[in-house]
Scaffold this active site. Structure first.
Site, mmCIF file in Angstrom:
data_model
loop_
_atom_site.group_PDB
_atom_site.id
_atom_site.type_symbol
_atom_site.label_atom_id
_atom_site.label_comp_id
_atom_site.label_asym_id
_atom_site.label_seq_id
_atom_site.Cartn_x
_atom_site.Cartn_y
_atom_site.Cartn_z
ATOM 1 N N GLY A 15 -64.232 -68.793 24.895
ATOM 2 C CA GLY A 15 -64.313 -68.879 26.365
ATOM 3 C C GLY A 15 -65.536 -69.673 26.784
ATOM 4 O O GLY A 15 -66.568 -69.621 26.116
ATOM 5 N N ILE A 137 -70.847 -64.535 27.734
ATOM 6 C CA ILE A 137 -71.300 -63.724 28.871
ATOM 7 C C ILE A 137 -71.299 -62.245 28.479
ATOM 8 O O ILE A 137 -71.850 -61.416 29.191
ATOM 9 C CB ILE A 137 -70.428 -63.935 30.131
ATOM 10 C CG1 ILE A 137 -68.992 -63.441 29.917
ATOM 11 C CG2 ILE A 137 -70.446 -65.380 30.582
ATOM 12 C CD1 ILE A 137 -68.227 -63.217 31.215
ATOM 13 N N ASP A 138 -70.661 -61.919 27.343
ATOM 14 C CA ASP A 138 -70.521 -60.501 26.957
ATOM 15 C C ASP A 138 -71.793 -59.942 26.299
ATOM 16 O O ASP A 138 -71.938 -58.728 26.182
ATOM 17 C CB ASP A 138 -69.356 -60.333 25.978
ATOM 18 C CG ASP A 138 -68.037 -60.850 26.538
ATOM 19 O OD1 ASP A 138 -67.946 -60.995 27.765
ATOM 20 O OD2 ASP A 138 -67.120 -61.110 25.748
ATOM 21 N N HIS A 182 -65.260 -57.860 27.538
ATOM 22 C CA HIS A 182 -64.382 -57.567 26.410
ATOM 23 C C HIS A 182 -64.612 -56.143 25.946
ATOM 24 O O HIS A 182 -64.450 -55.236 26.746
ATOM 25 C CB HIS A 182 -64.588 -58.616 25.297
ATOM 26 C CG HIS A 182 -63.463 -58.625 24.316
ATOM 27 N ND1 HIS A 182 -63.650 -58.781 22.974
ATOM 28 C CD2 HIS A 182 -62.131 -58.461 24.486
ATOM 29 C CE1 HIS A 182 -62.481 -58.727 22.348
ATOM 30 N NE2 HIS A 182 -61.544 -58.530 23.248
ATOM 31 N N GLU A 233 -64.199 -54.030 31.856
ATOM 32 C CA GLU A 233 -62.762 -54.212 31.602
ATOM 33 C C GLU A 233 -62.315 -53.422 30.370
ATOM 34 O O GLU A 233 -61.156 -53.019 30.281
ATOM 35 C CB GLU A 233 -62.423 -55.699 31.441
ATOM 36 C CG GLU A 233 -63.165 -56.384 30.304
ATOM 37 C CD GLU A 233 -62.833 -57.864 30.159
ATOM 38 O OE1 GLU A 233 -61.913 -58.344 30.833
ATOM 39 O OE2 GLU A 233 -63.516 -58.524 29.360
ATOM 40 N N ARG A 294 -60.693 -49.085 46.939
ATOM 41 C CA ARG A 294 -60.304 -50.491 46.792
ATOM 42 C C ARG A 294 -60.801 -50.984 45.436
ATOM 43 O O ARG A 294 -61.793 -50.463 44.905
ATOM 44 C CB ARG A 294 -60.949 -51.356 47.884
ATOM 45 C CG ARG A 294 -60.410 -51.115 49.275
ATOM 46 C CD ARG A 294 -59.001 -51.674 49.434
ATOM 47 N NE ARG A 294 -58.510 -51.566 50.794
ATOM 48 C CZ ARG A 294 -57.853 -50.513 51.290
ATOM 49 N NH1 ARG A 294 -57.627 -49.451 50.535
ATOM 50 N NH2 ARG A 294 -57.423 -50.532 52.543
HETATM 51 O O1 F6P Z 1 -65.694 -63.420 25.954
HETATM 52 C C1 F6P Z 1 -65.831 -63.833 27.257
HETATM 53 C C2 F6P Z 1 -64.726 -63.272 28.121
HETATM 54 O O2 F6P Z 1 -64.956 -63.708 29.446
HETATM 55 C C3 F6P Z 1 -64.546 -61.769 28.076
HETATM 56 O O3 F6P Z 1 -65.491 -61.098 28.859
HETATM 57 C C4 F6P Z 1 -63.125 -61.641 28.548
HETATM 58 O O4 F6P Z 1 -62.554 -60.463 28.038
HETATM 59 C C5 F6P Z 1 -62.468 -62.848 27.967
HETATM 60 O O5 F6P Z 1 -63.481 -63.795 27.714
HETATM 61 C C6 F6P Z 1 -61.428 -63.491 28.856
HETATM 62 O O6 F6P Z 1 -60.841 -64.535 28.156
HETATM 63 P P1 F6P Z 1 -59.911 -65.655 28.785
HETATM 64 O O7 F6P Z 1 -60.755 -66.568 29.596
HETATM 65 O O8 F6P Z 1 -59.323 -66.331 27.602
HETATM 66 O O9 F6P Z 1 -58.911 -64.943 29.645
#
Ligand code: F6P
Length: 376
Positions: A15, A137-138, A182, A233, A294
């Site tokens: 990503g 970013i994780d 993630h 998430e 919400r």
């Molecule tokens: O690893 C970075 C990340 O933004 C995670 O936080 C997220 O779960 C994932 O990539 C989303 O991936 P994509 O952009 O492939 O949907």
């Protein structure tokens, strides 16, 4: 020791994240202008190494990119050992090694997160001179104090929580903000702490929905009839976490390739079922507290746009240290951030590991001290 590198390649994989261009610039400018190497960029992750999607990273191309988001090289989640070529999944490790030799690339620099570190180790073991930088970013890449992208995403998620406060307060609502990360809780925990979320839910601390509802009821009782819930998430109820943990244990125990594939399919199905968890949680909290709720899913907003000063600094520091290591012929390593310095860490120590929030981490304890509910 290997002969001194004359020509290097750079690619970005996984990503995208803020700071990638700053890192490309850091490696590129130091390699080109300071060490006199030729620098090529490869487009779209590891696929660029198969299809020779190459561009010359000269002075002009490297100029003006420090502050820009995304990656000028493009990216993909392609893995060298499982690449789809003309509809067929193939192991392209050997092809990549041979291509690099044929093209005279002495070392390839891969900017990526956990998946990229694993791919890089495979290529290193196949004889490719490779060096990586940690980006995500994780913040979950092992063996480094920090990865670029995290600081910017943290700022964005914190600002979102700040903004959600006034609207939640005005309408006396629960607002559940879903934050990326993630399987790691760093981004949610950091933004939740910095933004003063009332509830912070992270994958490392499975939650009990009744505990969260009670914390919200207590706030109402004391005059605060709104709440901000920052949920990662990957956060899960205790029940779901047990099911996931058992599937992951099965994966570790699986011996044959078929067994592994079967458990991986099972985990993928669990992940699909997990989607929509934030919506379900918000509805459940509404039922239990009688406060309207919400949901705000921050999503890819957290990955986009201009990198923060902290990320530009980190990416530049790691990028220039990377060029120093290449010049010294040090390959098969990730350039890790260690305090104000950078140090090489063997890929074997990084690949396949995830840096999670440890139980009792000081950020967790700080959150507890300011009476934030962590759902446990
Ligand atoms: O690893 C970075 C990340 O933004 C995670 O936080 C997220 O779960 C994932 O990539 C989303 O991936 P994509 O952009 O492939 O949907």
């Amino acid at each position: 020791m290997a002969t001194k590198a004359k020509c290097i390649g750079i690619l970005t994989a996984g990503g995208d994240s803020p700071g990638l261009n700053a890192a490309i610039r850091g490696v590129g400018k130091a390699a080109l202008g300071y060490y006199g190497m030729k620098v090529d960029g490869f487009r779209d992750g590891f696929r660029g190494l198969i299809e020779n999607r190459r561009l010359d990273l000269d002075r002009a191309t490297l100029s003006g990119i420090l502050t820009t988001g995304g990656t000028i090289l493009g990216t993909s989640r392609d893995k060298p050992h499982r690449m789809v070529i003309n509809g067929r999944t193939r192991d392209m490790t050997g092809v990549i090694r041979d291509n690099l030799k044929k093209w005279g690339i002495d070392c390839i620099v891969c900017l990526g997160g956990g998946g990229t570190q694993k791919s890089a180790l495979r290529l290193h073991q196949a004889g490719v001179n490779i060096i990586t930088l940690p980006k995500t970013i994780d913040n979950d890449v092992a063996m480094t104090d920090a990865s670029f992208g995290y600081a910017t995403a943290l700022d964005i998620a914190t600002e979102a929580i700040d903004r959600l406060h006034s609207t939640a307060h005005s309408h006396h609502r629960i607002i559940v903000a879903e934050i990326m990360g993630h399987r790691a809780g760093w981004l949610t925990l950091g933004a939740g702490l910095a933004g003063g979320a009332d509830v912070i839910l992270i994958p490392e601390i499975p939650y009990d929905v009744e505990t969260i509802a009670e914390a919200i009821r207590q706030r109402s009782k004391h005059g605060s009839n709104f709440s901000i819930v920052a949920v990662a998430e990957g956060a899960m109820s205790r029940h779901d976490a047990r099911i996931f943990a058992s599937a992951e244990r099965n994966l570790e125990r699986a011996k044959t390739l078929n067994e592994k594939l079967e458990v991986k399919r099972e985990i993928a199905a669990l992940e699909v079922r997990h989607q929509g968890n934030t919506m379900r949680l918000a509805r459940h909290l509404e039922e239990l507290t009688h406060l309207e709720s919400r949901v705000t899913i921050l999503g890819h907003v957290q990955r986009g746009g201009t990198p923060s000063a902290a990320d530009r600094m980190l990416a530049t520091r790691l990028g220039t240290a990377c060029a120093d290591l290449i010049n010294a012929g040090k390959y098969g390593v990730m350039v890790a951030a260690r305090g104000d310095d950078a140090e090489p860490v063997p890929l074997e120590k990084v690949a396949g590991k995830r840096k999670s929030v440890p139980p009792g981490h000081s950020w967790v304890e700080s959150a507890r001290r300011v009476q934030t509910c962590l759902g446990d």
